[in-house]
Structures are given as structure tokens and as C-alpha cells.
Design an enzyme around this catalytic site. Structure first.
Site, mmCIF file in Angstrom:
data_model
loop_
_atom_site.group_PDB
_atom_site.id
_atom_site.type_symbol
_atom_site.label_atom_id
_atom_site.label_comp_id
_atom_site.label_asym_id
_atom_site.label_seq_id
_atom_site.Cartn_x
_atom_site.Cartn_y
_atom_site.Cartn_z
ATOM 1 N N LYS A 97 0.862 -1.188 0.000
ATOM 2 C CA LYS A 97 0.000 0.000 0.000
ATOM 3 C C LYS A 97 0.887 1.223 0.000
ATOM 4 O O LYS A 97 2.025 1.170 0.463
ATOM 5 C CB LYS A 97 -0.861 0.020 1.277
ATOM 6 C CG LYS A 97 -2.117 0.830 1.131
ATOM 7 C CD LYS A 97 -3.202 0.003 0.496
ATOM 8 C CE LYS A 97 -4.431 0.798 0.167
ATOM 9 N NZ LYS A 97 -5.546 -0.099 -0.181
ATOM 10 N N ASP A 110 -6.825 4.348 -4.679
ATOM 11 C CA ASP A 110 -7.523 4.175 -3.403
ATOM 12 C C ASP A 110 -8.153 5.557 -3.164
ATOM 13 O O ASP A 110 -8.347 6.311 -4.128
ATOM 14 C CB ASP A 110 -6.534 3.775 -2.292
ATOM 15 C CG ASP A 110 -7.230 3.229 -1.045
ATOM 16 O OD1 ASP A 110 -7.552 2.032 -1.023
ATOM 17 O OD2 ASP A 110 -7.475 3.999 -0.097
HETATM 18 N N1 GLU Z 1 -7.226 0.271 -3.121
HETATM 19 C C1 GLU Z 1 -7.975 -0.879 -3.493
HETATM 20 C C2 GLU Z 1 -7.878 -1.929 -2.407
HETATM 21 O O1 GLU Z 1 -7.730 -1.621 -1.284
HETATM 22 C C3 GLU Z 1 -7.547 -1.426 -4.827
HETATM 23 C C4 GLU Z 1 -6.137 -1.918 -4.876
HETATM 24 C C5 GLU Z 1 -5.700 -2.386 -6.234
HETATM 25 O O2 GLU Z 1 -6.507 -2.396 -7.156
HETATM 26 O O3 GLU Z 1 -4.525 -2.742 -6.335
HETATM 27 O O4 GLU Z 1 -7.996 -3.129 -2.598
#
Ligand code: GLU
Length: 448
Positions: A126, A166
């Protein structure tokens, strides 16, 4: 002391001032007890829990940028590469003023389990920044994204780490980030980011995926209980991309969405958020005003300033789509009092541990975010497949795969619960199922 308590205690000592990260570590590790008890010697020998709670690396960097008036600013950028036992690090980037290392680590830790549940080969990571995109011009966002990528590019790649969006990072930001990456690297590697625009390698259904997936998963939960979405009432929070996708799918399946929320308060639409009102959510988001009151002004419904729907509106189902820790113990008590039956968590960790325990003890069926919102990252995984094969699937193909994945997640959870002889506790089941695959891969690959 038990292995789990030892690791929780040691982690708390090593990570002072990281409440969000410790909250998820406690919630997840405690629910792994049945798996640890069965194989304690093996997991201890391989230091599985100690390694699970320590990210592979945590990158923090400076992001300088210039606003439209020529004033210079400095923000902080993050990428936490948590675990790549089952695939390259994968997870979104969040741009929001309250981003800090604790928030990044909680999200990266959750992501490792969530991505494992999708059944696709993706590890957990993340990133993001404490940059606030609200009220910024396109040029300001572009300059910020270019500066952010100027550091991030050296840490990512289609087989290394694949960021996506996100909160605060949507198609516009991913476009600028990809433009910057391409410029710096001098070649066209579009598998390095997901959530891209359709004209340069994005996947159909990616914008809808999190909200659609959350609704498909909830459908499985209801089927297990012998019920359906038709005729049920829903309270949603947020009015961004995730709430939009959920509202679309819920109404298609015959449910009624009563509320949406923003930083300014919540709206209550007794007629249901449907049709063109759902399209208007996109306009509200694009305006950059970040005010849900605009909806109430346009459609003449009720607006409650400074409040959330939790405990204030009776509905069959609560679906938080906004933020971590939106539902606290006071809200949980009100929910039980007014008879809410289901909590389908969409945003990551929307419920405090205390509220979660209270709800479960009082008969509210909680579906945990790491299962419910996994549709977003799952379609990101499908975007990676399409990019590496140089092809594009139709919306119907992607949607069918998404439905299959969400069904599969529910099945993995019930299989894990059956294997440990447990009742229908989706929170524990999701942790147990997500853990197994990651732990097996870590053991197979040796101590590293
Ligand atoms: N931010 C989204 C999540 O928490 C998508 C992450 C992504 O597509 O890599 O899963």
C-alpha cells in the site's frame, strides 16, 4: 504466554504510535488461533507470525511540488511493501491528509490477506501521501503526481510492485502517474499500474468493481441465510467511486439505498438513491467540492450536518464505504437497539475492534472488508492479466469473472470455517482462509 499474544505484544513494543496498524494486527492474529493451535510448532519454527507483521520494507520519501500561484509545498510519500509470498506487491495509493505510516501499514497488512482471498497471484502492499487533492486544480494534481512518481518509479514494476488507486486516487491521478512513469523509464510498461484509463490498458468494470464485488459478496451471504437483496434497505456512507458502484448494483438487484455521506454530513433519501441520482454522484465527486449536501439541495431530501447514518437511520443493511473506524462502540450500540441485522463492511476496517466484538456478540452478521471489498483488487489482477497478454476482455467477461471470484471468496471462507468446525463467523473465516495460502508459500520458500 501463547504464540499469538507474544507476537502481538512484541509488535506493539516495536511499533509505538501506530494505533491503526496494531488494531488490525490484534484483530487478525487473534482470529488465527484455531490454525496456530493445530500447527504451532511448525509456525513457530518458521517465525510465520513474526514475519507476517513485519513488512518487507517501508519506503518514506519527500514529495515537493509547486501550486498554481507559484508557492512551493512538501508532502510525504509512502510505499509499504508488505508481503510478496504469493505474487508481486499489489495495492492502492491513497492521497488524503490523514495518511501516515500507521495507516499505510494497516492497509498493507489487510491487503496481504485480501489479495490472498482473491485466488489471484498478488502479494500485499500500500502507498500514498498526506497530500489533499480536494480543491486542487488538474495542473496541481499533475505536478504532484509527477513528483511522487519521480521517487516511486524505482520501487515498482509489473513483476515487482503494482500500485493502483484508493481514496483520492482515481483515473485522473493514475493517468498522470503512468505518464510520469513512462517518461522516466522511456518505455511502455503499462502493467506497472492498474486502474488505468481504457485507452491505455485499463480494464472494463474496474471503476465498478469494488462496489459491484461488495454487493455480489453480500448476495452470497444472504443466500447462505436463505434471503435476497430484493426489498432490503441499505445505508451507505461515502459518495465516491465505491459507494457509486454499490448503489448501482444494489438498485439493479432490487434493494433501496437510503443514505450517502461526506465529510460535511449525510443525506437521507426516503425515495431511494436510484437512476439519474446515482449518475449525479459522479458529478458531485468530479466537482471537487467534497460536499454531499449538494445532493440534498438538488433533490430536496434531508441533510444532517456533521453526522453519519450509523445508528441514526434504521435499515436492514449497513454498508460503510468511506473510511476506517467510522463505526464506533456508541454507533454499534445504537445499531443493535434499532435492529440493524447486517453490517457489510466495504471500506477497509470501518469498525473498531470494540464495536466489532459488540456487534457479533449481539447477533449482527458482519461481513469483513477484506472479503467484501476484494472485488476492486481482483479486477486489478484481471487488468494485469489483460496487459501481459496484450488483449482486452469485454465488460461481460470481466463481470462474469468478478462474480466467480466473489463467490469463490465466500466458498473459501465457509470451507475454512468447516475445516475448523466453526460457526458462520465471516470475520474469522476470512482471516483463516487468507492466512493459509500466504503461510504455506512462506514456508515453502524458506526463511528470507
Ligand atoms: N485500493 C484498493 C484496495 O484496497 C484497490 C487496490 C488495487 O486495485 O490494487 O484493494
Amino acid at each position: 504466554m501463547s504464540y499469538i499474544s507474544e507476537v502481538i505484544e512484541a509488535t506493539a513494543l516495536k511499533n509505538p504510535g501506530e494505533p491503526e496498524f496494531m488494531q488490525t494486527v490484534k484483530e487478525v492474529l487473534e482470529s488465527l488461533a484455531p490454525a496456530i493451535e493445530q500447527n504451532e510448532a511448525l509456525y513457530r519454527k518458521h517465525c510465520i507470525l513474526e514475519r507476517l507483521v513485519e513488512p518487507d520494507r517501508q519506503i518514506i520519501f519527500r514529495v515537493p511540488w509547486t501550486d498554481d500561484k507559484g508557492v512551493n509545498h512538501v508532502n510525504r510519500g509512502f510505499r509499504v511493501q508488505f508481503n510478496n509470498a504469493i505474487g508481486p506487491y499489489k495495492g492502492g495509493l491513497r492521497f488524503q491528509p490523514n495518511v501516515n505510516l500507521s495507516v499505510m501499514k494497516f492497509l498493507g497488512f489487510e491487503q496481504t490477506f485480501k489479495n490472498s482471498l482473491t485466488s489471484l497471484p498478488m502479494g500485499g502492499g500500500k502507498g500514498g501521501s498526506d497530500f489533499d487533492p480536494a480543491g486542487k486544480s488538474d495542473s496541481e494534481v499533475m505536478r504532484f503526481c509527477y513528483s511522487f512518481m519521480n521517487e516511486l518509479y524505482r520501487h515498482i514494476g509489473a513483476d515487482t510492485d503494482v500500485p493502483a488507486g484508493d481514496m483520492g486516487v482515481g483515473a485522473r491521478e493514475i493517468g498522470y502517474l503512468f505518464g510520469a512513469y513512462k517518461k522516466i523509464k522511456g518505455n511502455y510498461e503499462n502493467g506497472v499500474l492498474t486502474g488505468k484509463g481504457l485507452s491505455f490498458g485499463g480494464s472494463l468494470i474496474r471503476p465498478e468493481a469494488t462496489g459491484f464485488g461488495a454487493t455480489y459478496f453480500f448476495n452470497e451471504v444472504l443466500a447462505h441465510q436463505g434471503e435476497t437483496i430484493k426489498g432490503k434497505t441499505f445505508c451507505l456512507s461515502g459518495f465516491g467511486n465505491v459507494a457509486w458502484g454499490a448503489a448501482l448494483k444494489i438498485t439493479q438487484l432490487g434493494g433501496k439505498v437510503l443514505t450517502l455521506s461526506g465529510p460535511d454530513g449525510f443525506i437521507l433519501d426516503e425515495d431511494g438513491v436510484s437512476g439519474e441520482k446515482i449518475d449525479y454522484m459522479l458529478e458531485m465527486r468530479a466537482s471537487g467540492r467534497n460536499k454531499v449536501q449538494d445532493y440534498a439541495d438538488k433533490y430536496g431530501c434531508k441533510f444532517f450536518a456533521g453526522k453519519k447514518p450509523w445508528g441514526n437511520v434504521k435499515a436492514d443493511v449497513y454498508m460503510p464505504c468511506a473510511m476506517q473506524n467510522e463505526i464506533r462502540i456508541e454507533d454499534a450500540k445504537e445499531m443493535v437497539k434499532i435492529g440493524v441485522k447486517y453490517l457489510n463492511e466495504v471500506s477497509n476496517m470501518p469498525t473498531t475492534n470494540e464495536a466489532l466484538a459488540y456487534l457479533q456478540a449481539n447477533g449482527v452478521l458482519v461481513a469483513p472488508s477484506k472479503a467484501v471489498n476484494a472485488g476492486g483488487v481482483a479486477v486489478s489482477g484481471l487488468e494485469m492479466s489483460q496487459n501481459s497478454e496484450r488483449l482486452a476482455w469485454s465488460a461481460a467477461e470481466v463481470d462474469a469473472k468478478l462474480q466467480g471470484i466473489m463467490k469463490g471468496i465466500h466458498k473459501q471462507i465457509t470451507d475454512a470455517l468447516d475445516a475448523y468446525g466453526m460457526d458462520y463467523n465471516l470475520v474469522a473465516g476470512a482471516n483463516l482462509a487468507g492466512f493459509k495460502k500466504v503461510a504455506d508459500a512462506m514456508i515453502a520458500q524458506g526463511l528470507y
